[in-house]
Every structure is written in C-alpha cells, then in structure tokens.
Design a protein around this motif. Structure first.
Motif, PDB file in Angstrom:
ATOM      1  N   ASP A  62      22.259  32.763  40.349  1.00 32.87           N
ATOM      2  CA  ASP A  62      23.655  32.318  40.176  1.00 32.87           C
ATOM      3  C   ASP A  62      24.197  32.764  38.817  1.00 32.87           C
ATOM      4  OD1 ASP A  62      23.606  31.079  42.640  1.00 32.87           O
ATOM      5  OD2 ASP A  62      23.206  29.086  41.840  1.00 32.87           O
TER       6      ASP A  62
ATOM      7  N   SER B 279      34.958  24.251  45.699  1.00 34.83           N
ATOM      8  CA  SER B 279      34.186  23.038  45.456  1.00 34.83           C
ATOM      9  C   SER B 279      32.847  23.082  46.174  1.00 34.83           C
ATOM     10  CB  SER B 279      34.968  21.808  45.931  1.00 34.83           C
ATOM     11  OG  SER B 279      36.150  21.674  45.181  1.00 34.83           O
ATOM     12  N   GLU B 280      31.955  22.242  45.676  1.00 30.73           N
ATOM     13  CA  GLU B 280      30.673  21.994  46.339  1.00 30.73           C
ATOM     14  C   GLU B 280      30.522  20.470  46.436  1.00 30.73           C
ATOM     15  OE1 GLU B 280      27.312  23.429  44.098  1.00 30.73           O
ATOM     16  OE2 GLU B 280      25.844  22.604  45.503  1.00 30.73           O
TER      17      GLU B 280
ATOM     18  N   SER C   6      23.470  20.341  50.098  1.00 34.05           N
ATOM     19  CA  SER C   6      24.682  20.917  49.501  1.00 34.05           C
ATOM     20  C   SER C   6      25.541  21.604  50.551  1.00 34.05           C
ATOM     21  CB  SER C   6      24.261  21.940  48.438  1.00 34.05           C
ATOM     22  OG  SER C   6      25.312  22.840  48.185  1.00 34.05           O
TER      23      SER C   6
ATOM     24  N   ILE D  69      28.878  24.154  50.198  1.00 37.44           N
ATOM     25  CA  ILE D  69      29.850  24.860  49.362  1.00 37.44           C
ATOM     26  C   ILE D  69      31.030  25.259  50.238  1.00 37.44           C
ATOM     27  CG2 ILE D  69      30.218  26.953  47.977  1.00 37.44           C
ATOM     28  CD1 ILE D  69      27.220  26.801  47.242  1.00 37.44           C
ATOM     29  N   ASP D  70      32.230  25.165  49.694  1.00 40.89           N
ATOM     30  CA  ASP D  70      33.436  25.414  50.477  1.00 40.89           C
ATOM     31  C   ASP D  70      33.677  26.914  50.634  1.00 40.89           C
ATOM     32  OD1 ASP D  70      35.768  25.254  51.852  1.00 40.89           O
ATOM     33  OD2 ASP D  70      36.778  23.915  50.448  1.00 40.89           O
ATOM     34  N   LYS D  71      32.883  27.506  51.520  1.00 36.65           N
ATOM     35  CA  LYS D  71      32.990  28.943  51.775  1.00 36.65           C
ATOM     36  C   LYS D  71      34.354  29.293  52.386  1.00 36.65           C
ATOM     37  CE  LYS D  71      30.644  32.753  54.160  1.00 36.65           C
ATOM     38  NZ  LYS D  71      29.491  33.158  54.994  1.00 36.65           N
TER      39      LYS D  71
ATOM     40  N   ASP E 260      30.300  22.633  56.621  1.00 41.59           N
ATOM     41  CA  ASP E 260      29.376  23.757  56.408  1.00 41.59           C
ATOM     42  C   ASP E 260      29.692  24.901  57.370  1.00 41.59           C
ATOM     43  OD1 ASP E 260      27.370  25.421  55.666  1.00 41.59           O
ATOM     44  OD2 ASP E 260      25.758  23.952  55.882  1.00 41.59           O
TER      45      ASP E 260
END
Lengths: 129, 129
Positions: free
Chosen positions: A52, A100-101, A117, A119-121, B120
């Motif tokens: 990352d 966001s995550e 988790s 993550i806002d893909k 997700d």
C-alpha cells in the motif's frame, strides 16, 4: 478492556500506520491475524501494508467514525490519496481519489486478531469515470 | 440509551426489513435520514428498499457483526441472495451471490438519522467472473 481503552489502542495502531513504523506493527497485530477470512499472519499483513505504501505514496489513514465495544472495533476510514498504477484492480494512474473503508477488527489480548474490511471500490470506479 | 438497548433497537429494524414490513419503517428511520451523504429522506429510503426487494426476491439481512456505542451502530451484514438483472451496476442474471455490507448508523431520538454504507462490490464482481 473498557471501550475507551480499546478505542485508544486502535488510535495508536492507526498512528503507527501513518508513521509507517512497521517495526512496531507486531505490538498491535497478532502473529496469526486473519484478514477477510484469510490467515495472512503478521508477515502477510505487513507485506500488504508495504505494498500500500509503495502504490500510494501519499497514503494517510483518517478515522471518520469509530465505535468500540470490546472485543470489537468498527471504524470508517476516509482516504484522500493518489494511487499509482493499479489499485483495487483498477488503473488509477496517479489520480487523486476520495473513498472510504468500513472495517471491523476483533482484538485478542490487546492485538488485532481478525479484520473484516470493505473498501468502497464503487466510489473509486465512479471517480475514474 | 444503553449499548444493549441500541443494539436491540437495531435488531428490531433488521427484523422489520426482513419482514418487508415497510409500513413500520418510519418507526426506525427518521424523516430526514441521510444515506451516504445524500438527504434521501424516509420516502427515498423506502423507495431504495422497495427497489432492493424487487431486484432481489430472496433478499435477507443477516447480522454477522454488531457493535453499538450510542449514538452509533456498526453492523456487518451478510447476504446470500440472487439478484435479478442489474445490481450495483452489474449484470447478475439471477446468479446466487455471497457478499457483505459494512455499515454505520447514527441514531437520533431512537431513529436512524445517518447511514454510511459500503457494499463489497469487488466480491460480487469476482463471483460474476
């Protein structure tokens, strides 16, 4: 551990990530940590973070929401950063993105043992057009 | 409200959704509710759910993780369902999918006033191949 103590512990973990002080990661993350159902272990977790930092030179973790009910912490992390190359399987080419995550952590013996988790893909895809 | 009371209130909201008892939605959701930063209001929130029920005939909300620290609830919802047609902007064509939603809710006066959800989508995309 009280909710306030657990929250403080989590904030210290995030400070460690923002300092990129990965020598101290084992103080916060268990040796046999699981990430999204995968037994990545501390070694794999560290490798994930190193990747990352490499892909996102301006990576910073910002806590937008934090809910602590021992042994669980839920956090909404806000990112505003410029990934290089491929990120979440998408070609980002250095564009600055806001996303966001939403992430849950289960602590055991004061360390993160399990992480779930998302993550806002979809937000990232929308910004890439 | 105590954390246990807030968690019970949230479980009642989820039971309402699973019963598709939308006449009672206003007991749990504020008139001026915001969803991911958008002021959708109770009317828009209900319309969103009605669309979900239509697109996903076997929709069921399963609480996998729940953290309550008043006024905030964080929940990880697990879905195992078969959306018809387009879902998250993807053509799903009735395939049965397993995916999660990590979502935060801020309660005011016993009702959901703000929601920050991340679904997700990456997991859904991976299952669609």
């Amino acid at each position: 551990m009280l909710p306030t103590e657990l929250a403080a512990r989590y904030r210290a973990y995030i400070a460690c990530l923002n300092a990129q002080h990965l020598q101290a990661l084992g103080d916060f993350v268990a040796d046999d940590v699981e990430y999204n159902g995968q037994p990545v272990g501390l070694h794999g977790y560290r490798a994930m973070l190193e990747n990352d930092y490499r892909v996102i030179p301006d990576l910073a973790f910002n806590i937008a929401l934090l809910v602590a009910e021992p042994p669980t912490v839920a956090s909404r992390l806000a990112f505003h950063c410029s990934p290089n190359g491929e990120f979440l399987g998408l070609r980002t080419q250095g564009k600055t993105l806001s996303f966001s995550e939403n992430v849950f952590y289960e602590f055991q013996h004061g360390k993160i043992a399990r992480v779930w988790s998302v993550i806002d893909k979809a937000a990232v895809q929308a910004q890439l057009g």
